[in-house]
Design a protein around this motif. Structure first.
Motif, short mmCIF file in Angstrom:
data_model
loop_
_atom_site.label_atom_id
_atom_site.label_comp_id
_atom_site.label_asym_id
_atom_site.label_seq_id
_atom_site.Cartn_x
_atom_site.Cartn_y
_atom_site.Cartn_z
N GLY A 117 96.63 46.58 28.47
CA GLY A 117 95.78 45.42 28.65
C GLY A 117 94.31 45.77 28.55
O GLY A 117 93.91 46.93 28.71
N SER A 177 95.48 53.02 35.08
CA SER A 177 94.41 52.09 34.75
C SER A 177 93.06 52.78 34.90
O SER A 177 92.85 53.57 35.83
CB SER A 177 94.47 50.87 35.67
OG SER A 177 93.45 49.94 35.34
N PHE A 227 90.81 43.96 30.19
CA PHE A 227 90.35 42.89 31.08
C PHE A 227 88.87 43.05 31.40
O PHE A 227 88.39 44.16 31.65
CB PHE A 227 91.14 42.90 32.38
CG PHE A 227 92.60 42.55 32.22
CD1 PHE A 227 93.01 41.24 32.19
CD2 PHE A 227 93.54 43.56 32.08
CE1 PHE A 227 94.35 40.92 32.03
CE2 PHE A 227 94.88 43.27 31.93
CZ PHE A 227 95.29 41.93 31.89
N ASN A 245 91.55 45.06 38.71
CA ASN A 245 93.00 44.88 38.70
C ASN A 245 93.45 43.80 39.68
O ASN A 245 94.42 43.95 40.40
CB ASN A 245 93.69 46.21 39.07
CG ASN A 245 93.42 47.30 38.07
OD1 ASN A 245 94.03 47.36 37.02
ND2 ASN A 245 92.47 48.17 38.39
N VAL A 255 95.91 40.40 36.73
CA VAL A 255 96.30 41.69 36.17
C VAL A 255 97.55 42.23 36.87
O VAL A 255 98.48 42.73 36.23
CB VAL A 255 95.15 42.71 36.29
CG1 VAL A 255 95.53 44.04 35.66
CG2 VAL A 255 93.89 42.14 35.65
#
Length: 514
Positions: free
Chosen positions: A282, A334, A284, A257, A226
């Motif tokens: 993103g 994030s 994840f 991350n 990431v």
């Protein structure tokens, strides 16, 4: 283009991960409407004329000054916005690894053949020796190193599949950071060490990438570090200290991350609204394990992959004046919708160590970053050939992460002014503030005469508050595709405590692209 959909449940009062996806979807649909016609197939840049690989490699002219600034398998993956000219098509996101410079030449003719068929292959060796001459828990020294292989395939050239690339990186590492020996768990002075497993080939990354609508939309999916996409810069691994190299802490030390050499299963979408701006988002899968993909990096189907992290980054890459002084400005956020233990509090807000009750779980984890670099004076062609100032800050949720924020200021330049254009010199100051929640936990341990609890950054030797690191290096180009870099670092308050005296560390780094 299918818009990523996040189904994980969070508290109803705050769902920033869904907002991120909605924003990305709206931008994508807008560009779908404004970009008629089929995507223009564009192959990767000409036979190794660039210095970095992956989805956002800065285009260069082949005379980049140092061999250790851009290669993912030497500790850094440049994943910021590409430097692009003001034209309708910004060009492909992928660029060939490290240019055409190889210590062993063209591999007896193999390299030109591979490039002609769209296969970009890089092998590199990195060795780092460092030791503290004063301060710390003890006098110590250590050698660490890594051998890595990266293969990027342009499937347009290989099989006639336009706008599609695949990327794979495997490494073999050895050694332990000397910082562990002299008692610093915050900012290890060597960038290459550990976390690669006792295996022949540790998997770092393996993912596919495709571009759409005149390269204005780029999608990557697979096993991805990431931090190699988000909050990244090609300048960070000019420095040896791993707190900066590749991706700044604390983000890369958290489960959602991960950065080099760990990855997460997920996908990244990049949209280019204008020639000098981008937005990336993103999705994840979050691994609840200490090692994503297991110790080898190959165990992708780990247990507990039910939560998601959703980073978003906005970037501006201006170019000023007739000398095209390039800058990179990015802001990101994030959100990880996992549940993590509060470092100090139980369900009633008291010390869980004192009451014996379980630690309270916090729903979600936030982090944010602001990263800037600006070329002030150009002394050669290419995206990094000049005097460059850099600064930034990263924040993380201090209730569940032992470090609250990380700030830095630095500067790098090439040796063009003294006739060494392929050399690099740099200096940086880094400051780390530990979280108040972590300090409360440590104060509780001290009062109860209990051992200090380790955290995301390693062993704890006292009540943590802050730490400063000063670094100065000179990277000398000594042969084709080879550099030797003497490095000095001064660590104030190792492990963010006053337990040990300040440490002075001398080191040297050797890198070669084979």
């Amino acid at each position: 283009m299918a818009v990523l959909n996040i189904c994980a449940r969070t508290r109803t009062k705050a769902r920033p991960e869904r907002l991120s996806v909605v924003l990305l979807g709206l931008l994508s649909l807008t560009w779908l409407a404004l970009s008629p016609g089929r995507a223009i197939a564009q192959s990767a840049n000409s036979e190794g004329s660039t210095t970095a690989s992956g989805p956002a490699a800065t285009q260069n002219t082949g005379n980049s000054r140092s061999v250790n600034t851009s290669s993912p398998i030497m500790g850094n993956s440049f994943r910021g916005a590409a430097v692009i000219s003001p034209v309708t098509d910004p060009g492909p996101y992928f660029s060939a690894p490290m240019g055409a410079q190889h210590f062993l030449g063209d591999w007896a003719g193999a390299q030109p053949w591979l490039l002609k068929h769209g296969i970009h292959l890089l092998a590199a060796i990195n060795e780092e020796f460092a030791g503290n001459v004063t301060g710390g828990k003890e006098r110590a020294y250590s050698d660490t190193g890594q051998f890595g292989i990266e293969m990027d395939v342009d499937w347009d050239k290989l099989a006639g599949i336009p706008n599609f690339w695949t990327h794979a990186i495997v490494v073999n590492g050895h050694g332990q950071s000397v910082s562990r020996n002299f008692g610093d768990s915050i900012a290890a002075v060597q960038e290459i060490y550990g976390a690669r497993g006792n295996v022949v080939a540790h998997m770092v990354a393996m993912y596919g990438e495709s571009a759409f609508y005149h390269n204005r939309i780029d999608v990557s999916a697979g096993w991805i570090p990431v931090g190699s996409f988000f909050a990244a810069s090609p300048l960070f691994c000019d420095f040896m200290n791993v707190a900066m190299c590749g991706n700044p802490i604390p983000n890369k030390s958290t489960e959602g991350n991960r950065d080099w050499p760990s990855g997460n299963l997920g996908a990244v979408v990049r949209v280019v609204p204008t020639s000098d701006t981008y937005i990336m988002a993103g999705l994840f899968a979050v691994s609840p394990h200490s090692y994503n993909g297991g110790i080898s990096g190959w165990a992708w189907a780990q247990s507990g992959l039910g939560k998601f992290s959703t980073p978003v980054e906005l970037g501006w890459t201006p170019s000023f004046g007739q000398h095209k002084l390039i800058g990179h400005y990015k802001i990101g956020y994030s959100y990880d919708n996992s549940r993590y233990k509060n470092l100090y509090e139980d369900a009633n807000g008291n010390s869980w160590q004192a009451t014996g009750l379980p630690a309270r779980y916090e729903a979600g984890r936030n982090s944010a970053w602001l990263i800037m670099d600006q070329m002030l004076m150009r002394n050669g062609e290419g995206a990094s050939n000049g005097l460059i100032a850099m600064a930034g800050a990263m924040y993380s949720d201090g209730k569940t992460v032992a470090m609250r924020d990380h700030t830095w200021v630095g500067m790098i330049d090439s040796g063009a002014q003294w006739g060494r254009p392929l050399d690099t010199v740099g200096a940086m100051w880094q400051h780390f503030d530990m979280s108040r929640t972590a300090a409360l936990q440590q104060e509780s341990s001290l009062a109860l005469n209990l051992p200090f609890q380790s955290n995301q950054f390693g062993p704890v030797y006292g009540v943590q508050s802050h730490e400063d690191v000063y670094e100065l290096f000179y990277s000398a180009h000594v042969a084709r595709a080879m550099a030797v870099q003497p490095d000095f670092q001064y660590i104030q308050r190792p492990s963010a405590t006053t337990t040990f005296h300040d440490a002075a560390v001398f080191g040297v780094q050797f890198t070669v692209v084979l």
